[in-house]
Design an enzyme around this catalytic site. Structure first.
Site, PDB file in Angstrom:
ATOM      1  N   SER A 127       0.959  62.440  73.072  1.00 20.08           N
ATOM      2  CA  SER A 127       2.021  63.237  73.680  1.00 20.08           C
ATOM      3  C   SER A 127       2.256  62.781  75.116  1.00 20.08           C
ATOM      4  CB  SER A 127       1.664  64.723  73.591  1.00 20.08           C
ATOM      5  OG  SER A 127       2.768  65.535  73.897  1.00 20.08           O
ATOM      6  N   ASP A 191       8.189  63.290  63.978  1.00 20.85           N
ATOM      7  CA  ASP A 191       7.694  63.760  65.274  1.00 20.85           C
ATOM      8  C   ASP A 191       8.840  63.777  66.296  1.00 20.85           C
ATOM      9  OD1 ASP A 191       6.401  64.251  67.649  1.00 20.85           O
ATOM     10  OD2 ASP A 191       4.865  62.705  67.395  1.00 20.85           O
ATOM     11  N   HIS A 328       3.827  66.383  65.323  1.00 15.90           N
ATOM     12  CA  HIS A 328       3.381  65.954  66.639  1.00 15.90           C
ATOM     13  C   HIS A 328       2.005  66.533  66.952  1.00 15.90           C
ATOM     14  CE1 HIS A 328       3.559  64.531  70.739  1.00 15.90           C
ATOM     15  NE2 HIS A 328       3.273  65.749  71.174  1.00 15.90           N
TER      16      HIS A 328
END
Length: 628
Positions: A127, A191, A328
């Site tokens: 991330s 994602d 994600h």
């Protein structure tokens, strides 16, 4: 276990699995700037450095609309367009966070220790931890250029669900420096995070803050984690906004790839700001069924980021909206056997089937796994076609530069220089005076050579050459030979026609326009970058004559620097500094054999100026002795 991922030899299965583990481990310690583990097994020994993500909106967007700013060239001097001296754009929030890590942690100390011990550093993150890993890798590549002689092992960066962080120049520079293969980005098909920065912050209203908390696995709110809430309008609206903006960006890019003009798209581009962010490095798209699609072409990756997340029906929005967040947040489970990787390299992209013809080969099945429509496949082929055209353009220029005609022109200018020296005349002065037929012939060759390099510069300006072009040693060598030999003639021609009276000095600017041709400015920067010089010189060995001409005007033609009937001290002091710098540089250039001693011939512009120069400017210096 796979020995490698395609031609990216340093990515082994064990390394990727450890990187995944470290990336998720960093989430558990968000209060730390990074975590570090050393693996002393194997050769070379490895050091893993992982960065935690952030769920704070301020760590994603710093300002509207997209939060980009010129990159800090003190930290990343290579991340620019060399010739045009244009820095890459970087997400401001990511850069600020990385600068804070550098100033408040032991990161650089740990990196130095690992590099000094010839260990391989693996930077990783998930991330918004990924941009920190990317910037740490780039910083290491800048500080520790790896060569066979120093024995340093280049760092590796492995990211998972990384947002985009820089613009097209960022991507261009990493390819030019041959750094792209050191960056591996794993992306789950749906994602949402790798697509987020294709949208301006303003498009989210108040939705980004709660969504950003979902990116943080340590967030204590369990309600948002529930499927009922996750499937609500919050996630579906967010997904729709991001993909709508991604459509604008990729459609505009695709119209350029395909060479078509869509008035509606152009209108949008003119009135609605489009995201500047672009992919770079190697992307590995995880299809969800155990297959991994590897793509290195950044234009193709941009199209895939949009088309691989396309929906078949409106009804899928709620389900995929939630899935785009869940994918994600879920730790990647990768099948790292070589049989599970499908490579879409240049040849595969160029020959991509436009429709699903039922074939069971790996390429066709990978396209189906990613849900690629005929339009998507056409865009991927166009991305490969653009790259191929750039290579063709370079090949054609290479044929021209290596042609007997160009070589003959260069040799005739070199011979002209030698003949003038035999006549005890510096070729700069001979060309400026234009008193013989040899001068006329040299001028013809100058113009012919200039036309070729103007063509090269124009193609560079339009991104019509490969990203690696400006960094190729053979082109730097060609450019440097041309610049050193021909630019003195351009300077001589400029002052012969007294163009400085109307357009200003050769090295200066008038009305924002530079007099020095870009064919010399750009190629000087190539050379300086290859030499790893931190700053661009105000003038080089090929155009110092312009500095001589300007100093001559200031110190002799302009009444020896008099202002209002008396010497202006500031002018004198500044001129003294310029004279000292010029004398020092000429000595260095002659010692290094990049400037010939014919510049010191009696009667040359240089020596005439020096001999007439008032002693107050010389400050004890001597051009011939003892300096020379």
């Amino acid at each position: 276990m796979a020995a490698a991922v395609g031609s990216t030899e340093f990515i082994v299965a064990e390394l990727v699995e450890k990187a995944i583990s470290m990336a998720w481990k960093a989430h558990k310690t968000p209060e730390k700037h990074f975590i570090l583990e050393k693996n002393r097994k194997g050769e070379p020994q490895q050091v893993f450095i992982s960065f935690p993500a952030s769920g704070s909106a301020k760590d994603w967007y710093s300002q509207k609309p997209f939060g980009e700013l010129p990159i800090d060239l003190e930290l990343f001097p290579s991340l620019k367009r060399i010739g045009h001296n244009e820095p890459a754009k970087l997400n401001e929030a990511f850069q600020a966070r990385f600068q804070a890590i550098l100033s408040k942690s032991s990161l650089e100390t740990e990196v130095k220790d690992a590099m000094d011990k010839k260990r391989q550093i693996v930077f990783t993150g998930h991330s918004s931890g990924s941009p920190m890993a990317i910037l740490a890798t780039l910083r290491t590549l800048e500080k520790y250029p790896t060569t066979k002689s120093n024995g340093w092992v280049p760092p590796v960066c492995v990211t998972f669900g990384s947002p985009l962080i820089g613009n097209n120049i960022f991507s261009h520079a990493t390819r030019r420096e041959n750094w792209s293969n050191f960056f591996i980005h794993f992306v789950m098909r749906y994602d949402i995070v790798p697509r987020i920065l294709l949208s301006p912050l303003s498009s989210f209203d108040q939705r980004f803050e709660p969504i950003s908390q979902f990116f943080n696995p340590n967030h204590k709110s369990k309600s948002f984690m529930s499927e009922s809430v996750g499937r609500s309008s919050v996630s579906s609206d967010f997904f729709s906004v991001v993909m709508s903006n991604a459509a604008k960006v990729t459609s505009h890019a695709a119209s350029k790839l395909l060479g078509t003009t869509d008035s509606a798209i152009e209108t949008i581009a003119n009135f609605v700001p489009l995201s500047p962010y672009r992919p770079f490095g190697t992307y590995i798209f995880c299809t969800g069924n155990g297959k991994h699609v590897v793509v290195r072409n950044p234009d193709a990756v941009l199209q895939l980021l949009f088309f691989s997340a396309q929906l078949s029906t409106e009804a899928e929005v709620a389900q995929v909206g939630y899935r785009s967040l869940q994918e994600h947040r879920t730790k990647l489970q990768l099948n790292l056997g070589m049989e599970n990787f499908v490579f879409l390299e240049q040849d595969q992209l160029e020959n991509l089937p436009l429709i699903d013809d039922g074939s069971k080969d790996d390429i066709s099945m990978a396209c189906n796994d990613l849900g690629l429509s005929p339009r998507a496949r056409l865009c991927l082929r166009a991305a490969a076609g653009l790259e191929q055209q750039r290579l063709i353009n370079e090949k054609k220029l290479k044929e021209k530069i290596d042609s007997p005609e160009v070589e003959e022109n260069l040799k005739k200018v070199e011979k002209y220089k030698q003949v003038m020296e035999l006549k005890n005349i510096c070729y700069y002065d001979a060309f400026k005076n234009q008193e013989s037929s040899e001068d006329f012939e040299a001028n013809v060759k100058r113009l012919q050579l200039a036309m070729l390099w103007d063509e090269i510069v124009e193609k560079l300006r339009g991104y019509e050459l490969p990203d690696e072009f400006e960094g190729r040693p053979e082109w730097i060598e060609h450019a440097t030979r041309f610049r050193r030999l021909v630019e003195p003639l351009d300077v001589a021609n400029y002052y012969r026609h007294e163009r400085q009276l109307e357009a200003g000095t050769y090295l200066g600017k008038k009305s924002g326009k530079e007099s020095r041709p870009s064919r010399y400015r750009l190629t000087q920067r190539w050379f300086e970058h290859a030499e790893r010089r931190k700053m661009e010189e105000d003038y080089s060995e090929s155009c110092f004559w312009a500095e001589v001409e300007d100093l001559s005007h200031i110190t002799i033609n302009n009444v020896n620097g008099r202002v209002s009937g008396s010497f202006d001290k500031d002018v004198v002091n500044q001129t003294q500094e310029r004279v000292a710098k010029l004398v020092h540089r000429i000595k260095v250039w002659i010692d290094n054999k990049v400037v010939d001693k014919d510049v010191l011939l009696e009667g040359s512009t240089l020596m005439n100026w020096w001999n007439a120069l008032p002693s107050q400017y010389k400050n004890g210096l001597s051009i011939k002795s003892p300096v020379f």
